[in-house]
Design a protein around this motif. Structure first.
Motif, PDB file in Angstrom:
ATOM      1  N   PHE A  35       0.833  -1.211   0.000  1.00 38.97           N
ATOM      2  CA  PHE A  35       0.000   0.000   0.000  1.00 38.97           C
ATOM      3  C   PHE A  35       0.867   1.261   0.000  1.00 38.97           C
ATOM      4  O   PHE A  35       0.592   2.210  -0.728  1.00 38.97           O
ATOM      5  CB  PHE A  35      -0.950   0.021   1.198  1.00 38.97           C
ATOM      6  N   ARG A  36       1.915   1.254   0.826  1.00 43.29           N
ATOM      7  CA  ARG A  36       2.784   2.455   0.885  1.00 43.29           C
ATOM      8  C   ARG A  36       3.464   2.696  -0.464  1.00 43.29           C
ATOM      9  O   ARG A  36       3.584   3.833  -0.907  1.00 43.29           O
ATOM     10  CB  ARG A  36       3.821   2.327   2.017  1.00 43.29           C
ATOM     11  N   ALA A  37       3.896   1.620  -1.137  1.00 43.48           N
ATOM     12  CA  ALA A  37       4.536   1.777  -2.450  1.00 43.48           C
ATOM     13  C   ALA A  37       3.527   2.350  -3.447  1.00 43.48           C
ATOM     14  O   ALA A  37       3.859   3.228  -4.256  1.00 43.48           O
ATOM     15  CB  ALA A  37       5.075   0.431  -2.942  1.00 43.48           C
ATOM     16  N   ASN A  38       2.299   1.872  -3.380  1.00 45.41           N
ATOM     17  CA  ASN A  38       1.243   2.376  -4.281  1.00 45.41           C
ATOM     18  C   ASN A  38       0.932   3.836  -4.003  1.00 45.41           C
ATOM     19  O   ASN A  38       0.682   4.615  -4.916  1.00 45.41           O
ATOM     20  CB  ASN A  38      -0.018   1.533  -4.137  1.00 45.41           C
ATOM     21  N   LEU A  39       0.975   4.178  -2.734  1.00 43.44           N
ATOM     22  CA  LEU A  39       0.699   5.558  -2.334  1.00 43.44           C
ATOM     23  C   LEU A  39       1.782   6.485  -2.884  1.00 43.44           C
ATOM     24  O   LEU A  39       1.500   7.561  -3.423  1.00 43.44           O
ATOM     25  CB  LEU A  39       0.662   5.608  -0.802  1.00 43.44           C
ATOM     26  N   LYS A  40       3.018   6.027  -2.766  1.00 49.30           N
ATOM     27  CA  LYS A  40       4.160   6.818  -3.242  1.00 49.30           C
ATOM     28  C   LYS A  40       4.059   7.056  -4.750  1.00 49.30           C
ATOM     29  O   LYS A  40       4.363   8.129  -5.255  1.00 49.30           O
ATOM     30  CB  LYS A  40       5.451   6.039  -2.919  1.00 49.30           C
ATOM     31  N   GLU A  41       3.609   5.998  -5.461  1.00 47.16           N
ATOM     32  CA  GLU A  41       3.481   6.087  -6.920  1.00 47.16           C
ATOM     33  C   GLU A  41       2.206   6.817  -7.335  1.00 47.16           C
ATOM     34  O   GLU A  41       1.993   7.089  -8.515  1.00 47.16           O
ATOM     35  CB  GLU A  41       3.414   4.679  -7.538  1.00 47.16           C
ATOM     36  N   LYS A  50      -5.191   5.356   1.155  1.00 44.63           N
ATOM     37  CA  LYS A  50      -4.598   6.431   1.961  1.00 44.63           C
ATOM     38  C   LYS A  50      -5.455   6.872   3.152  1.00 44.63           C
ATOM     39  O   LYS A  50      -4.996   6.938   4.285  1.00 44.63           O
ATOM     40  CB  LYS A  50      -4.279   7.637   1.071  1.00 44.63           C
ATOM     41  N   GLY A  51      -6.731   7.159   2.890  1.00 42.91           N
ATOM     42  CA  GLY A  51      -7.605   7.671   3.948  1.00 42.91           C
ATOM     43  C   GLY A  51      -7.686   6.720   5.136  1.00 42.91           C
ATOM     44  O   GLY A  51      -7.642   7.145   6.291  1.00 42.91           O
TER      45      GLY A  51
END
Ligand code: AMP
Length: 208
Positions: A35-41, A50-51
């Motif tokens: 999830f964090r990698a997807n958020l960064k991208e 994110k929420g």
């Protein structure tokens, strides 16, 4: 070996999964990292997650289940894997059962007070290394790559308590779920060093 690492945030799932990955040549699949990698991208998945992540709540089951189902079809998972942070609800565990046979569940047990202290003191590096302020002696950069360390947004303030409440409400029932299936081993992490806990984990894995 198809493994699940269970435990509250900060119990050491990521730390020990990283070590098992190296020593047993298994991919380490952390849904939080995905999830964090997807958020960064800035992907649609990252934006949807994110929420929930910012508030310390769980991302809806449907999003996580599809993601893991797909990830486990990758060739690197053929001989097994370590799941870290999945499943986190009974619904996720039941879904996993419908497409995989798990060999063992390692449950890292740590008291709430230590969890809050550990998570609040956790510092990250973008290279993947993690530290704790209590052991950094004032240093603010990564020992491995020299970059500046940072604190995860959801490791700050009240979010830590919310995450622990969410763990106790939604994820802790998995302990009984896997114990009933005779898959669960408790590893008591209270008062133990990382090396002691890791040795206890290896002793269990070597029995499989
Ligand atoms: P973690 O890095 O495992 O602490 O996960 C960080 C955040 O990602 C969690 O607080 C949730 O918001 C989300 N997350 C990670 N894994 C899951 C999961 N299996 N189910 C729902 N949300 C998850």
């Amino acid at each position: 070996m198809k493994l699940i690492f269970l435990g509250a945030p900060g119990a050491g799932k990521g730390t020990h999964a990283t070590k098992v990955k190296a020593d047993y040549a298994l991919p380490h699949i952390s849904t939080g990292d995905i999830f964090r990698a997807n958020l960064k991208e800035g992907t649609p998945l990252g934006l949807k997650a994110k929420g929930y992540m910012d508030k310390g709540e769980l991302v809806p089951d449907e999003l996580v289940i599809d993601l893991v189902k797909d990830r486990l079809t990758w060739p690197d998972c053929q001989n097994g894997y370590i799941l870290d942070g999945f499943p986190r609800t009974i619904k996720q565990a039941e879904a996993l059962d419908s497409f995989q046979d798990i060999d063992a569940v390692i449950n890292l047990v740590l008291d709430d007070e230590t969890i809050i202290r550990r998570v609040s003191g956790r510092r990250m590096c973008s290279c993947g290394a993690t530290y704790n302020v209590e052991l950094l002696g004032g240093k603010t950069t990564c020992e491995k790559c020299g970059k500046e360390l940072y604190q995860r947004e959801d490791d700050k303030g009240d979010t830590v308590r919310t995450r622990l409440e969410v763990y106790n409400r939604d994820t802790a029932p998995l302990i009984a779920y896997y114990r009933n299936k005779n898959l669960l081993t408790d590893i008591d992490c209270n008062g133990k060093s990382i090396d002691e806990v890791y040795q206890a984990i290896c002793n269990e894995l070597d029995k499989i």
